[in-house]
Design a protein around this motif. Structure first.
Motif, PDB file in Angstrom:
ATOM      1  N   GLN A 162       2.126 -44.139 -61.962  1.00 18.50           N
ATOM      2  CA  GLN A 162       2.601 -43.638 -63.251  1.00 18.50           C
ATOM      3  C   GLN A 162       1.605 -43.959 -64.359  1.00 18.50           C
ATOM      4  O   GLN A 162       1.381 -43.149 -65.267  1.00 18.50           O
ATOM      5  N   VAL A 163       0.991 -45.133 -64.303  1.00 15.25           N
ATOM      6  CA  VAL A 163      -0.034 -45.483 -65.289  1.00 15.25           C
ATOM      7  C   VAL A 163      -1.211 -44.515 -65.178  1.00 15.25           C
ATOM      8  O   VAL A 163      -1.753 -44.060 -66.193  1.00 15.25           O
ATOM      9  N   GLY A 164      -1.607 -44.164 -63.963  1.00 17.92           N
ATOM     10  CA  GLY A 164      -2.682 -43.190 -63.788  1.00 17.92           C
ATOM     11  C   GLY A 164      -2.353 -41.859 -64.438  1.00 17.92           C
ATOM     12  O   GLY A 164      -3.218 -41.232 -65.077  1.00 17.92           O
ATOM     13  N   GLU A 165      -1.105 -41.405 -64.304  1.00 20.24           N
ATOM     14  CA  GLU A 165      -0.682 -40.156 -64.937  1.00 20.24           C
ATOM     15  C   GLU A 165      -0.742 -40.265 -66.457  1.00 20.24           C
ATOM     16  O   GLU A 165      -1.155 -39.323 -67.149  1.00 20.24           O
ATOM     17  N   VAL A 166      -0.327 -41.405 -66.968  1.00 21.81           N
ATOM     18  CA  VAL A 166      -0.358 -41.625 -68.417  1.00 21.81           C
ATOM     19  C   VAL A 166      -1.797 -41.594 -68.925  1.00 21.81           C
ATOM     20  O   VAL A 166      -2.099 -40.951 -69.949  1.00 21.81           O
ATOM     21  N   LEU A 167      -2.697 -42.266 -68.223  1.00 27.19           N
ATOM     22  CA  LEU A 167      -4.095 -42.301 -68.660  1.00 27.19           C
ATOM     23  C   LEU A 167      -4.732 -40.916 -68.617  1.00 27.19           C
ATOM     24  O   LEU A 167      -5.519 -40.564 -69.503  1.00 27.19           O
ATOM     25  N   ALA A 168      -4.391 -40.130 -67.600  1.00 32.15           N
ATOM     26  CA  ALA A 168      -4.937 -38.772 -67.520  1.00 32.15           C
ATOM     27  C   ALA A 168      -4.523 -37.947 -68.731  1.00 32.15           C
ATOM     28  O   ALA A 168      -5.339 -37.223 -69.323  1.00 32.15           O
ATOM     29  N   ALA A 169      -3.260 -38.041 -69.115  1.00 26.11           N
ATOM     30  CA  ALA A 169      -2.779 -37.299 -70.286  1.00 26.11           C
ATOM     31  C   ALA A 169      -3.370 -37.863 -71.579  1.00 26.11           C
ATOM     32  O   ALA A 169      -3.767 -37.106 -72.473  1.00 26.11           O
ATOM     33  N   LEU A 170      -3.443 -39.175 -71.675  1.00 23.50           N
ATOM     34  CA  LEU A 170      -3.995 -39.827 -72.868  1.00 23.50           C
ATOM     35  C   LEU A 170      -5.419 -39.372 -73.126  1.00 23.50           C
ATOM     36  O   LEU A 170      -5.790 -39.053 -74.269  1.00 23.50           O
ATOM     37  N   HIS A 171      -6.219 -39.296 -72.086  1.00 24.48           N
ATOM     38  CA  HIS A 171      -7.634 -38.993 -72.260  1.00 24.48           C
ATOM     39  C   HIS A 171      -7.913 -37.515 -72.495  1.00 24.48           C
ATOM     40  O   HIS A 171      -9.064 -37.131 -72.738  1.00 24.48           O
ATOM     41  N   GLU A 172      -6.886 -36.696 -72.441  1.00 25.21           N
ATOM     42  CA  GLU A 172      -7.027 -35.280 -72.782  1.00 25.21           C
ATOM     43  C   GLU A 172      -6.721 -35.013 -74.249  1.00 25.21           C
ATOM     44  O   GLU A 172      -6.943 -33.905 -74.744  1.00 25.21           O
ATOM     45  N   ILE A 173      -6.204 -36.005 -74.951  1.00 30.60           N
ATOM     46  CA  ILE A 173      -5.853 -35.845 -76.363  1.00 30.60           C
ATOM     47  C   ILE A 173      -7.066 -36.187 -77.230  1.00 30.60           C
ATOM     48  O   ILE A 173      -7.724 -37.206 -77.016  1.00 30.60           O
ATOM     49  N   ALA A 174      -7.356 -35.352 -78.189  1.00 25.78           N
ATOM     50  CA  ALA A 174      -8.517 -35.573 -79.049  1.00 25.78           C
ATOM     51  C   ALA A 174      -8.372 -36.884 -79.820  1.00 25.78           C
ATOM     52  O   ALA A 174      -7.321 -37.134 -80.420  1.00 25.78           O
ATOM     53  N   PRO A 175      -9.397 -37.728 -79.818  1.00 23.89           N
ATOM     54  CA  PRO A 175      -9.314 -38.981 -80.566  1.00 23.89           C
ATOM     55  C   PRO A 175      -9.187 -38.717 -82.063  1.00 23.89           C
ATOM     56  O   PRO A 175      -9.941 -37.920 -82.618  1.00 23.89           O
ATOM     57  N   PRO A 176      -8.242 -39.352 -82.751  1.00 19.31           N
ATOM     58  CA  PRO A 176      -8.162 -39.213 -84.207  1.00 19.31           C
ATOM     59  C   PRO A 176      -9.468 -39.624 -84.889  1.00 19.31           C
ATOM     60  O   PRO A 176     -10.178 -40.505 -84.408  1.00 19.31           O
ATOM     61  N   GLU A 177      -9.772 -38.979 -85.985  1.00 22.71           N
ATOM     62  CA  GLU A 177     -11.042 -39.219 -86.674  1.00 22.71           C
ATOM     63  C   GLU A 177     -11.206 -40.666 -87.119  1.00 22.71           C
ATOM     64  O   GLU A 177     -12.336 -41.162 -87.244  1.00 22.71           O
ATOM     65  N   VAL A 178     -10.112 -41.361 -87.349  1.00 19.18           N
ATOM     66  CA  VAL A 178     -10.182 -42.726 -87.865  1.00 19.18           C
ATOM     67  C   VAL A 178     -10.741 -43.703 -86.838  1.00 19.18           C
ATOM     68  O   VAL A 178     -11.199 -44.797 -87.193  1.00 19.18           O
ATOM     69  N   LEU A 179     -10.748 -43.331 -85.560  1.00 16.29           N
ATOM     70  CA  LEU A 179     -11.115 -44.278 -84.517  1.00 16.29           C
ATOM     71  C   LEU A 179     -12.607 -44.582 -84.509  1.00 16.29           C
ATOM     72  O   LEU A 179     -13.442 -43.711 -84.710  1.00 16.29           O
ATOM     73  N   GLU A 180     -12.897 -45.842 -84.226  1.00 19.90           N
ATOM     74  CA  GLU A 180     -14.264 -46.310 -84.024  1.00 19.90           C
ATOM     75  C   GLU A 180     -14.474 -46.534 -82.525  1.00 19.90           C
ATOM     76  O   GLU A 180     -13.506 -46.581 -81.771  1.00 19.90           O
ATOM     77  N   PRO A 181     -15.722 -46.691 -82.081  1.00 22.76           N
ATOM     78  CA  PRO A 181     -16.948 -46.623 -82.872  1.00 22.76           C
ATOM     79  C   PRO A 181     -17.419 -45.186 -83.053  1.00 22.76           C
ATOM     80  O   PRO A 181     -17.120 -44.324 -82.216  1.00 22.76           O
ATOM     81  N   GLY A 182     -18.152 -44.953 -84.117  1.00 25.08           N
ATOM     82  CA  GLY A 182     -18.702 -43.628 -84.328  1.00 25.08           C
ATOM     83  C   GLY A 182     -19.836 -43.318 -83.368  1.00 25.08           C
ATOM     84  O   GLY A 182     -20.101 -42.161 -83.062  1.00 25.08           O
ATOM     85  N   ASN A 183     -20.514 -44.365 -82.887  1.00 25.92           N
ATOM     86  CA  ASN A 183     -21.640 -44.206 -81.968  1.00 25.92           C
ATOM     87  C   ASN A 183     -21.407 -45.136 -80.779  1.00 25.92           C
ATOM     88  O   ASN A 183     -21.581 -46.353 -80.893  1.00 25.92           O
ATOM     89  N   TRP A 184     -21.017 -44.572 -79.637  1.00 26.56           N
ATOM     90  CA  TRP A 184     -20.685 -45.399 -78.465  1.00 26.56           C
ATOM     91  C   TRP A 184     -21.916 -46.132 -77.941  1.00 26.56           C
ATOM     92  O   TRP A 184     -21.830 -47.320 -77.568  1.00 26.56           O
ATOM     93  N   ALA A 185     -23.051 -45.494 -77.914  1.00 26.91           N
ATOM     94  CA  ALA A 185     -24.266 -46.138 -77.408  1.00 26.91           C
ATOM     95  C   ALA A 185     -24.632 -47.357 -78.254  1.00 26.91           C
ATOM     96  O   ALA A 185     -25.043 -48.398 -77.722  1.00 26.91           O
ATOM     97  N   ALA A 186     -24.483 -47.247 -79.554  1.00 24.38           N
ATOM     98  CA  ALA A 186     -24.784 -48.375 -80.432  1.00 24.38           C
ATOM     99  C   ALA A 186     -23.785 -49.509 -80.211  1.00 24.38           C
ATOM    100  O   ALA A 186     -24.154 -50.692 -80.225  1.00 24.38           O
ATOM    101  N   PHE A 187     -22.512 -49.152 -80.002  1.00 24.56           N
ATOM    102  CA  PHE A 187     -21.500 -50.168 -79.701  1.00 24.56           C
ATOM    103  C   PHE A 187     -21.855 -50.913 -78.419  1.00 24.56           C
ATOM    104  O   PHE A 187     -21.800 -52.147 -78.365  1.00 24.56           O
ATOM    105  N   VAL A 188     -22.218 -50.164 -77.370  1.00 20.39           N
ATOM    106  CA  VAL A 188     -22.565 -50.781 -76.089  1.00 20.39           C
ATOM    107  C   VAL A 188     -23.779 -51.704 -76.256  1.00 20.39           C
ATOM    108  O   VAL A 188     -23.791 -52.828 -75.723  1.00 20.39           O
ATOM    109  N   ALA A 189     -24.779 -51.261 -76.994  1.00 26.84           N
ATOM    110  CA  ALA A 189     -25.973 -52.083 -77.210  1.00 26.84           C
ATOM    111  C   ALA A 189     -25.624 -53.382 -77.926  1.00 26.84           C
ATOM    112  O   ALA A 189     -26.131 -54.465 -77.576  1.00 26.84           O
ATOM    113  N   GLU A 190     -24.760 -53.290 -78.913  1.00 28.21           N
ATOM    114  CA  GLU A 190     -24.353 -54.493 -79.646  1.00 28.21           C
ATOM    115  C   GLU A 190     -23.587 -55.451 -78.738  1.00 28.21           C
ATOM    116  O   GLU A 190     -23.789 -56.669 -78.781  1.00 28.21           O
TER     117      GLU A 190
END
Length: 268
Positions: A101-129
């Motif tokens: 059931q958690v797998g089903e929830v995650l599949a649906a969650l990841h199809e929803i567009a992330p709200p603009e307020v969410l960080e990080p704006g640059n994933w590569a920079a976040f990973v580097a940090e």
């Protein structure tokens, strides 16, 4: 000073018995059977827009209930979000059906567009940090030296690619889930949400839902519809904002290397 739940209820013109939930780092009160009041002190007011935006984005769009936003504002020094109350109990894990059931929830969650307020704006920079501070963070967590020595080479050997950012809860774990009669009945707590690589989500889900049980991991990823690379999930385990590998190790299968942990924790 700890907020007075009954005083806040009265100031909001609400009715019902007030009960403080014991779990969690923030004050959260049930008000009657239908409402929950969650509070943030001044130093955490910046988390409220994330909670609100994700709550609005998810409501009615997942195969599990999520809270509905009723109101948000500030009372004295406390920012608050008033939401609908979910019902159920924390699920016992690991459990194959709950994992699916958690797998089903995650599949649906990841199809929803992330709200603009969410960080990080640059994933590569976040990973580097995160990579730059990874060894120091785990050293602070008291990770033994033999593990600390492995971290730089392991992270350098994992190609994290250039992922399409998805909406991440980041802490899909047993304490943020509810179940009734074997079915998930709630997912909550959205202020840690981010945008980023889908494998990042499987850190919390793997450690706190499937807990190294291979049947449960298989059930979760089969329901998700995509198999995360174990070494990428292990890398994000080290790079996670709240990573505490010594704590994770207490309830997870043992191994001698990070590569072995990747297989033991995050594969069938």
């Amino acid at each position: 000073m700890e907020p007075d739940g009954e005083l806040l209820r009265d100031r909001l013109g609400l009715r019902g018995d007030v009960v403080r939930f014991e779990e969690g780092s923030l004050p959260v009160f049930a008000i009657g059977d239908d409402l929950v009041l969650k509070l943030w002190p001044p130093e955490h007011h910046d988390e409220v827009p994330t909670e609100v935006a994700v709550m609005e984005a998810l409501h009615g769009r997942l195969p599990v209930p999520t809270p509905e936003l009723h109101d948000t504002g500030v009372l004295g020094e406390w920012a608050y979000v008033l939401m609908s109350r979910l019902h159920g109990e924390e699920p016992d894990v690991p459990d194959v059906e709950i994992s699916a059931q958690v797998g089903e929830v995650l599949a649906a969650l990841h199809e929803i567009a992330p709200p603009e307020v969410l960080e990080p704006g640059n994933w590569a920079a976040f990973v580097a940090e995160q990579k730059a501070g990874c060894v120091a963070q785990q050293e602070k967590r008291k990770l033994p030296e033999r593990w600390l020595e492995q971290i730089p080479e392991f992270l350098d050997s994992v190609d994290l690619g250039e992922p399409r950012p998805v909406l991440l809860h980041t802490e899909v774990m047993n304490v943020h889930l509810l179940q009734q009669n074997g079915k998930l009945s709630g997912l909550f707590d959205f202020e840690p949400a981010m945008r980023g690589a889908f494998e990042y989500e499987f850190v919390g889900a793997g450690i706190f839902v499937t807990k190294g049980d291979r049947r449960c991991w298989k059930a979760m990823v089969d329901a998700y519809g995509r198999v995360p690379d174990p070494r990428r999930v292990m890398a994000y385990t080290l790079l996670h904002v709240y990573s505490n590998v010594p704590w994770f190790m207490k309830d997870m299968p043992e191994a001698d290397t990070l590569d072995e942990l990747a297989v033991r924790w995050f594969s069938e």
